[in-house]
Design an enzyme around this catalytic site. Structure first.
Site, PDB file in Angstrom:
ATOM      1  N   LEU A  39       0.757  -0.992   0.486  1.00 45.40           N
ATOM      2  CA  LEU A  39      -0.257   0.270   0.368  1.00 45.40           C
ATOM      3  C   LEU A  39       0.712   0.609   0.136  1.00 45.40           C
ATOM      4  O   LEU A  39       2.159   1.765   1.106  1.00 45.40           O
ATOM      5  CB  LEU A  39      -0.967  -0.475   1.274  1.00 45.40           C
ATOM      6  CG  LEU A  39      -1.913  -1.264   2.046  1.00 45.40           C
ATOM      7  CD1 LEU A  39      -2.716  -0.759   2.121  1.00 45.40           C
ATOM      8  CD2 LEU A  39      -2.950  -1.324   0.129  1.00 45.40           C
ATOM      9  N   HIS A  43      -3.336   4.244  -2.400  1.00 50.64           N
ATOM     10  CA  HIS A  43      -4.303   3.582  -1.862  1.00 50.64           C
ATOM     11  C   HIS A  43      -5.173   4.204  -0.570  1.00 50.64           C
ATOM     12  O   HIS A  43      -6.427   4.258  -0.683  1.00 50.64           O
ATOM     13  CB  HIS A  43      -3.906   1.921  -1.649  1.00 50.64           C
ATOM     14  CG  HIS A  43      -3.222   1.141  -2.506  1.00 50.64           C
ATOM     15  ND1 HIS A  43      -2.030   0.513  -2.754  1.00 50.64           N
ATOM     16  CD2 HIS A  43      -3.247   0.749  -3.453  1.00 50.64           C
ATOM     17  CE1 HIS A  43      -1.605  -0.187  -3.497  1.00 50.64           C
ATOM     18  NE2 HIS A  43      -2.761  -0.052  -4.269  1.00 50.64           N
TER      19      HIS A  43
HETATM   20  P1  AMP Z   1      -4.098  -2.412  -6.884  1.00 50.35           P
HETATM   21  O1  AMP Z   1      -3.088  -2.922  -5.628  1.00 50.35           O
HETATM   22  O2  AMP Z   1      -2.653  -1.845  -8.100  1.00 50.35           O
HETATM   23  O3  AMP Z   1      -4.547  -3.220  -7.509  1.00 50.35           O
HETATM   24  O4  AMP Z   1      -4.637  -0.888  -6.479  1.00 50.35           O
HETATM   25  C1  AMP Z   1      -5.190  -0.497  -6.113  1.00 50.35           C
HETATM   26  C2  AMP Z   1      -6.990   0.663  -6.781  1.00 50.35           C
HETATM   27  O5  AMP Z   1      -5.583   1.792  -6.061  1.00 50.35           O
HETATM   28  C3  AMP Z   1      -6.407   0.681  -7.892  1.00 50.35           C
HETATM   29  O6  AMP Z   1      -8.127   0.864  -8.409  1.00 50.35           O
HETATM   30  C4  AMP Z   1      -5.826   2.077  -7.922  1.00 50.35           C
HETATM   31  O7  AMP Z   1      -6.170   1.821  -9.408  1.00 50.35           O
HETATM   32  C5  AMP Z   1      -5.466   2.600  -7.293  1.00 50.35           C
HETATM   33  N1  AMP Z   1      -4.005   3.359  -6.930  1.00 50.35           N
HETATM   34  C6  AMP Z   1      -3.604   2.243  -7.445  1.00 50.35           C
HETATM   35  N2  AMP Z   1      -2.039   3.576  -7.671  1.00 50.35           N
HETATM   36  C7  AMP Z   1      -3.126   4.940  -7.642  1.00 50.35           C
HETATM   37  C8  AMP Z   1      -2.553   6.132  -7.121  1.00 50.35           C
HETATM   38  N3  AMP Z   1      -1.699   6.604  -7.933  1.00 50.35           N
HETATM   39  N4  AMP Z   1      -3.179   6.785  -7.336  1.00 50.35           N
HETATM   40  C9  AMP Z   1      -5.034   6.973  -6.631  1.00 50.35           C
HETATM   41  N5  AMP Z   1      -5.314   5.993  -7.169  1.00 50.35           N
HETATM   42  C10 AMP Z   1      -4.363   4.519  -7.522  1.00 50.35           C
END
Ligand code: AMP
Length: 281
Positions: A39, A43
Protein backbone atom coordinates in the site's frame (compact mmCIF):
# COMPACT_ATOMS: atom_id res chain seq x y z
CA UNK A 1 -0.80 2.38 24.36
CA UNK A 2 -4.41 2.01 25.43
CA UNK A 3 -5.47 4.06 22.38
CA UNK A 4 -3.45 1.78 20.05
CA UNK A 5 -5.09 -1.26 21.61
CA UNK A 6 -8.53 0.17 20.88
CA UNK A 7 -7.54 0.74 17.23
CA UNK A 8 -6.21 -2.83 17.02
CA UNK A 9 -9.44 -4.13 18.41
CA UNK A 10 -11.48 -2.03 16.00
CA UNK A 11 -10.01 -3.39 12.77
CA UNK A 12 -11.32 -6.84 11.88
CA UNK A 13 -9.02 -9.11 9.91
CA UNK A 14 -11.10 -11.50 7.81
CA UNK A 15 -9.66 -14.63 6.26
CA UNK A 16 -12.64 -16.97 5.97
CA UNK A 17 -15.90 -16.68 4.07
CA UNK A 18 -17.99 -17.35 7.21
CA UNK A 19 -16.38 -14.35 8.96
CA UNK A 20 -16.87 -12.30 5.82
CA UNK A 21 -20.57 -13.18 5.71
CA UNK A 22 -20.94 -12.14 9.35
CA UNK A 23 -19.15 -8.84 8.75
CA UNK A 24 -21.14 -7.79 5.69
CA UNK A 25 -24.51 -9.03 6.89
CA UNK A 26 -26.89 -6.07 7.31
CA UNK A 27 -24.35 -3.47 6.15
CA UNK A 28 -26.24 -0.79 4.24
CA UNK A 29 -23.43 1.57 3.34
CA UNK A 30 -20.25 -0.43 2.99
CA UNK A 31 -17.35 1.07 1.03
CA UNK A 32 -14.97 -1.38 -0.62
CA UNK A 33 -11.38 -0.72 -1.69
CA UNK A 34 -9.91 -3.70 -3.56
CA UNK A 35 -6.09 -3.74 -3.58
CA UNK A 36 -3.18 -6.06 -4.24
CA UNK A 37 -1.33 -4.72 -1.21
CA UNK A 38 2.07 -2.97 -1.00
CA UNK A 39 0.00 0.00 0.00
CA UNK A 40 0.99 3.58 -0.74
CA UNK A 41 -0.59 7.03 -0.54
CA UNK A 42 -2.67 6.29 -3.67
CA UNK A 43 -4.43 3.43 -1.88
CA UNK A 44 -4.65 5.56 1.25
CA UNK A 45 -6.50 8.30 -0.64
CA UNK A 46 -9.14 5.78 -1.79
CA UNK A 47 -9.57 4.53 1.78
CA UNK A 48 -9.95 8.06 3.15
CA UNK A 49 -12.66 8.87 0.59
CA UNK A 50 -14.47 5.63 1.39
CA UNK A 51 -14.36 6.44 5.10
CA UNK A 52 -15.88 9.85 4.39
CA UNK A 53 -18.64 8.59 2.11
CA UNK A 54 -19.55 5.27 3.74
CA UNK A 55 -20.51 3.99 7.18
CA UNK A 56 -17.92 1.17 7.13
CA UNK A 57 -14.92 0.50 4.93
CA UNK A 58 -13.53 -2.84 3.83
CA UNK A 59 -10.13 -3.16 2.15
CA UNK A 60 -9.10 -6.38 0.43
CA UNK A 61 -5.50 -7.45 -0.08
CA UNK A 62 -5.31 -10.11 -2.75
CA UNK A 63 -2.69 -10.55 -5.45
CA UNK A 64 -5.03 -12.05 -8.00
CA UNK A 65 -3.19 -14.66 -10.12
CA UNK A 66 -5.75 -14.67 -12.93
CA UNK A 67 -5.02 -11.08 -13.90
CA UNK A 68 -1.32 -11.73 -14.50
CA UNK A 69 -0.49 -12.86 -18.01
CA UNK A 70 3.12 -13.51 -16.99
CA UNK A 71 4.05 -15.97 -14.22
CA UNK A 72 7.22 -14.10 -13.24
CA UNK A 73 5.33 -10.84 -12.96
CA UNK A 74 2.95 -12.54 -10.51
CA UNK A 75 5.83 -14.07 -8.57
CA UNK A 76 7.79 -10.80 -8.39
CA UNK A 77 4.81 -8.59 -7.58
CA UNK A 78 5.80 -6.70 -4.37
CA UNK A 79 4.18 -8.02 -1.18
CA UNK A 80 4.37 -6.44 2.29
CA UNK A 81 1.46 -7.69 4.39
CA UNK A 82 2.72 -6.71 7.86
CA UNK A 83 3.52 -3.18 6.78
CA UNK A 84 0.15 -2.93 5.01
CA UNK A 85 -1.74 -3.99 8.13
CA UNK A 86 -0.04 -1.27 10.14
CA UNK A 87 -1.06 1.33 7.55
CA UNK A 88 -4.66 0.07 7.60
CA UNK A 89 -4.80 0.10 11.39
CA UNK A 90 -3.58 3.68 11.42
CA UNK A 91 -6.28 4.65 8.93
CA UNK A 92 -8.86 2.95 11.17
CA UNK A 93 -10.19 0.72 8.42
CA UNK A 94 -13.12 -1.38 9.70
CA UNK A 95 -12.45 -4.64 7.84
CA UNK A 96 -9.47 -6.11 6.00
CA UNK A 97 -10.27 -9.09 3.82
CA UNK A 98 -7.31 -11.34 2.99
CA UNK A 99 -8.59 -14.41 1.15
CA UNK A 100 -6.44 -17.23 -0.16
CA UNK A 101 -6.34 -18.14 -3.85
CA UNK A 102 -7.99 -21.54 -3.26
CA UNK A 103 -10.76 -19.99 -1.19
CA UNK A 104 -11.61 -17.43 -3.85
CA UNK A 105 -11.41 -19.79 -6.81
CA UNK A 106 -13.15 -22.76 -5.20
CA UNK A 107 -16.03 -23.98 -7.37
CA UNK A 108 -17.03 -23.06 -10.89
CA UNK A 109 -18.26 -19.53 -11.48
CA UNK A 110 -20.76 -19.60 -14.31
CA UNK A 111 -21.06 -15.82 -14.56
CA UNK A 112 -17.70 -15.27 -16.24
CA UNK A 113 -17.25 -11.86 -17.87
CA UNK A 114 -15.51 -11.56 -21.27
CA UNK A 115 -14.45 -8.44 -23.16
CA UNK A 116 -15.84 -7.71 -26.61
CA UNK A 117 -13.63 -7.00 -29.62
CA UNK A 118 -13.88 -3.21 -29.37
CA UNK A 119 -12.70 -3.31 -25.75
CA UNK A 120 -9.45 -5.08 -26.60
CA UNK A 121 -7.47 -1.85 -26.72
CA UNK A 122 -4.67 -0.29 -24.61
CA UNK A 123 -3.76 -2.72 -21.77
CA UNK A 124 -6.42 -5.21 -22.92
CA UNK A 125 -4.53 -5.56 -26.19
CA UNK A 126 -1.12 -6.09 -24.62
CA UNK A 127 -2.02 -8.04 -21.47
CA UNK A 128 -4.05 -10.95 -22.71
CA UNK A 129 -6.94 -11.86 -20.33
CA UNK A 130 -5.76 -9.30 -17.76
CA UNK A 131 -9.09 -7.49 -17.54
CA UNK A 132 -11.06 -10.72 -17.67
CA UNK A 133 -9.10 -11.63 -14.52
CA UNK A 134 -9.83 -8.24 -12.94
CA UNK A 135 -13.54 -8.32 -13.84
CA UNK A 136 -14.00 -11.86 -12.64
CA UNK A 137 -12.35 -11.29 -9.26
CA UNK A 138 -14.41 -8.14 -8.77
CA UNK A 139 -17.54 -10.00 -9.78
CA UNK A 140 -16.77 -12.60 -7.10
CA UNK A 141 -15.97 -9.93 -4.51
CA UNK A 142 -19.18 -8.00 -5.20
CA UNK A 143 -21.26 -11.17 -4.91
CA UNK A 144 -19.65 -11.94 -1.55
CA UNK A 145 -19.47 -8.43 -0.11
CA UNK A 146 -22.34 -6.44 -1.75
CA UNK A 147 -20.65 -3.07 -1.21
CA UNK A 148 -22.57 0.13 -1.76
CA UNK A 149 -19.57 1.77 -3.45
CA UNK A 150 -16.27 0.44 -4.85
CA UNK A 151 -13.45 3.01 -4.86
CA UNK A 152 -10.92 2.90 -7.72
CA UNK A 153 -7.99 5.03 -8.88
CA UNK A 154 -7.74 7.12 -12.05
CA UNK A 155 -4.20 5.83 -12.63
CA UNK A 156 -5.84 2.63 -13.88
CA UNK A 157 -8.49 4.44 -15.91
CA UNK A 158 -9.22 1.58 -18.31
CA UNK A 159 -9.71 -0.74 -15.34
CA UNK A 160 -12.13 1.75 -13.74
CA UNK A 161 -13.96 2.17 -17.08
CA UNK A 162 -14.52 -1.58 -17.54
CA UNK A 163 -15.36 -2.32 -13.90
CA UNK A 164 -17.90 0.52 -13.86
CA UNK A 165 -19.47 -0.71 -17.09
CA UNK A 166 -19.77 -4.37 -16.13
CA UNK A 167 -20.36 -4.17 -12.37
CA UNK A 168 -22.91 -1.34 -12.47
CA UNK A 169 -24.84 -3.22 -15.17
CA UNK A 170 -25.12 -6.35 -12.99
CA UNK A 171 -25.35 -5.05 -9.42
CA UNK A 172 -26.61 -2.08 -7.41
CA UNK A 173 -23.00 -1.32 -6.44
CA UNK A 174 -21.59 2.00 -7.71
CA UNK A 175 -17.99 2.51 -8.83
CA UNK A 176 -16.33 5.75 -7.78
CA UNK A 177 -13.29 7.27 -9.51
CA UNK A 178 -10.61 8.88 -7.37
CA UNK A 179 -7.80 11.04 -8.72
CA UNK A 180 -4.23 9.82 -9.24
CA UNK A 181 -1.82 10.56 -6.40
CA UNK A 182 1.69 11.53 -7.53
CA UNK A 183 5.01 12.14 -5.82
CA UNK A 184 6.81 15.50 -5.90
CA UNK A 185 8.28 14.56 -9.33
CA UNK A 186 4.78 13.95 -10.74
CA UNK A 187 5.36 10.18 -10.83
CA UNK A 188 2.09 8.29 -10.26
CA UNK A 189 2.44 6.23 -7.09
CA UNK A 190 2.41 2.53 -7.84
CA UNK A 191 3.31 -0.62 -5.93
CA UNK A 192 5.63 -1.43 -8.83
CA UNK A 193 7.71 1.71 -8.11
CA UNK A 194 9.31 -0.22 -5.25
CA UNK A 195 11.04 -2.33 -7.93
CA UNK A 196 12.92 0.81 -9.11
CA UNK A 197 15.74 2.73 -7.41
CA UNK A 198 15.83 6.47 -6.71
CA UNK A 199 17.71 7.35 -9.92
CA UNK A 200 15.24 5.29 -11.96
CA UNK A 201 12.33 7.08 -10.32
CA UNK A 202 13.87 10.43 -11.17
CA UNK A 203 14.01 9.37 -14.83
CA UNK A 204 10.37 8.30 -14.61
CA UNK A 205 9.68 11.81 -13.28
CA UNK A 206 11.32 13.36 -16.36
CA UNK A 207 9.36 11.03 -18.65
CA UNK A 208 6.14 11.96 -16.85
CA UNK A 209 6.76 15.69 -17.30
CA UNK A 210 7.34 15.16 -21.02
CA UNK A 211 4.05 13.31 -21.27
CA UNK A 212 2.14 16.04 -19.43
CA UNK A 213 3.66 18.54 -21.91
CA UNK A 214 2.66 16.28 -24.79
CA UNK A 215 -0.93 16.18 -23.58
CA UNK A 216 -0.90 19.98 -23.40
CA UNK A 217 0.44 20.28 -26.99
CA UNK A 218 -2.07 17.77 -28.34
CA UNK A 219 -4.89 19.59 -26.60
CA UNK A 220 -3.90 22.74 -28.44
CA UNK A 221 -3.49 21.00 -31.77
CA UNK A 222 -5.47 17.78 -32.06
CA UNK A 223 -4.82 17.49 -35.80
CA UNK A 224 -1.17 17.00 -35.09
CA UNK A 225 -1.55 14.35 -32.39
CA UNK A 226 -0.07 11.51 -34.48
CA UNK A 227 3.06 13.46 -35.41
CA UNK A 228 3.58 14.73 -31.84
CA UNK A 229 3.20 11.21 -30.42
CA UNK A 230 5.62 9.78 -32.96
CA UNK A 231 8.25 12.39 -32.05
CA UNK A 232 7.97 11.76 -28.31
CA UNK A 233 8.06 7.99 -28.75
CA UNK A 234 11.36 8.36 -30.58
CA UNK A 235 12.78 10.75 -27.98
CA UNK A 236 11.80 8.62 -24.97
CA UNK A 237 13.11 5.43 -26.54
CA UNK A 238 16.47 7.01 -27.36
CA UNK A 239 16.96 9.10 -24.19
CA UNK A 240 15.60 6.78 -21.53
CA UNK A 241 15.83 3.35 -23.11
CA UNK A 242 12.15 2.69 -22.50
CA UNK A 243 10.09 0.15 -24.40
CA UNK A 244 6.73 1.69 -25.16
CA UNK A 245 3.81 -0.69 -25.54
CA UNK A 246 1.33 2.02 -26.41
CA UNK A 247 1.06 5.79 -26.30
CA UNK A 248 -2.28 7.02 -27.56
CA UNK A 249 -5.11 9.46 -26.97
CA UNK A 250 -8.64 8.29 -26.29
CA UNK A 251 -11.73 10.08 -25.10
CA UNK A 252 -12.82 9.42 -21.54
CA UNK A 253 -16.50 8.73 -22.37
CA UNK A 254 -16.10 5.55 -24.40
CA UNK A 255 -12.33 5.19 -24.96
CA UNK A 256 -12.72 5.63 -28.71
CA UNK A 257 -10.11 7.60 -30.67
CA UNK A 258 -12.57 10.41 -31.38
CA UNK A 259 -10.95 13.35 -29.58
CA UNK A 260 -13.20 16.09 -30.85
CA UNK A 261 -15.87 17.69 -28.62
CA UNK A 262 -15.04 15.27 -25.81
CA UNK A 263 -12.52 15.30 -22.98
CA UNK A 264 -9.66 12.97 -23.71
CA UNK A 265 -6.68 11.41 -22.00
CA UNK A 266 -3.23 10.43 -23.13
CA UNK A 267 -2.55 6.81 -22.14
CA UNK A 268 0.81 5.11 -21.86
CA UNK A 269 2.20 1.69 -20.93
CA UNK A 270 5.95 1.18 -21.05
CA UNK A 271 8.77 -0.88 -19.67
CA UNK A 272 11.54 0.92 -17.82
CA UNK A 273 14.32 -1.29 -16.41
CA UNK A 274 12.04 -4.28 -17.06
CA UNK A 275 9.29 -2.83 -14.86
CA UNK A 276 5.96 -2.24 -16.58
CA UNK A 277 4.46 1.16 -15.77
CA UNK A 278 1.17 2.71 -16.84
CA UNK A 279 -0.20 6.21 -16.51
CA UNK A 280 -2.61 8.66 -18.10
CA UNK A 281 -2.80 12.46 -18.29
P1 AMP B 1 -3.59 -2.15 -7.00
O1 AMP B 1 -3.20 -2.48 -5.59
O2 AMP B 1 -2.47 -1.71 -7.86
O3 AMP B 1 -4.47 -3.21 -7.63
O4 AMP B 1 -4.53 -0.85 -6.90
C1 AMP B 1 -5.67 -0.83 -6.08
C2 AMP B 1 -6.44 0.44 -6.35
O5 AMP B 1 -5.63 1.57 -6.07
C3 AMP B 1 -6.87 0.57 -7.83
O6 AMP B 1 -8.17 1.09 -7.90
C4 AMP B 1 -5.86 1.56 -8.37
O7 AMP B 1 -6.34 2.31 -9.47
C5 AMP B 1 -5.65 2.46 -7.16
N1 AMP B 1 -4.38 3.19 -7.28
C6 AMP B 1 -3.17 2.66 -7.54
N2 AMP B 1 -2.24 3.64 -7.63
C7 AMP B 1 -2.90 4.81 -7.41
C8 AMP B 1 -2.50 6.19 -7.38
N3 AMP B 1 -1.25 6.58 -7.58
N4 AMP B 1 -3.46 7.10 -7.11
C9 AMP B 1 -4.75 6.75 -6.90
N5 AMP B 1 -5.18 5.47 -6.92
C10 AMP B 1 -4.28 4.51 -7.18
Amino acid sequence: MFYLLIILLQMKLIKHITDLNKAVNGQKKLGFVPTMGSLHKGHESLIKISKKKCEKTMVSIFVNPTQFNNKNDYKNYPRSLNKDLKVLKKLKVDYVYIPTVTQIYRGVDKSKISLNKLEKILCAKFRKSHFEGVLNILNRFVKLISPKIIFMGEKDYQQFFLVKKYIEKKYRTKVYLSKTIRNSNMVALSSRNSLLNQANLESVGLITRKLFDLKYSINKNKNKSNILIKEIKKELTQKFDVKIEYLECRNTDNLSTNLYKRPFKLFIAYYFKNVRLIDNY
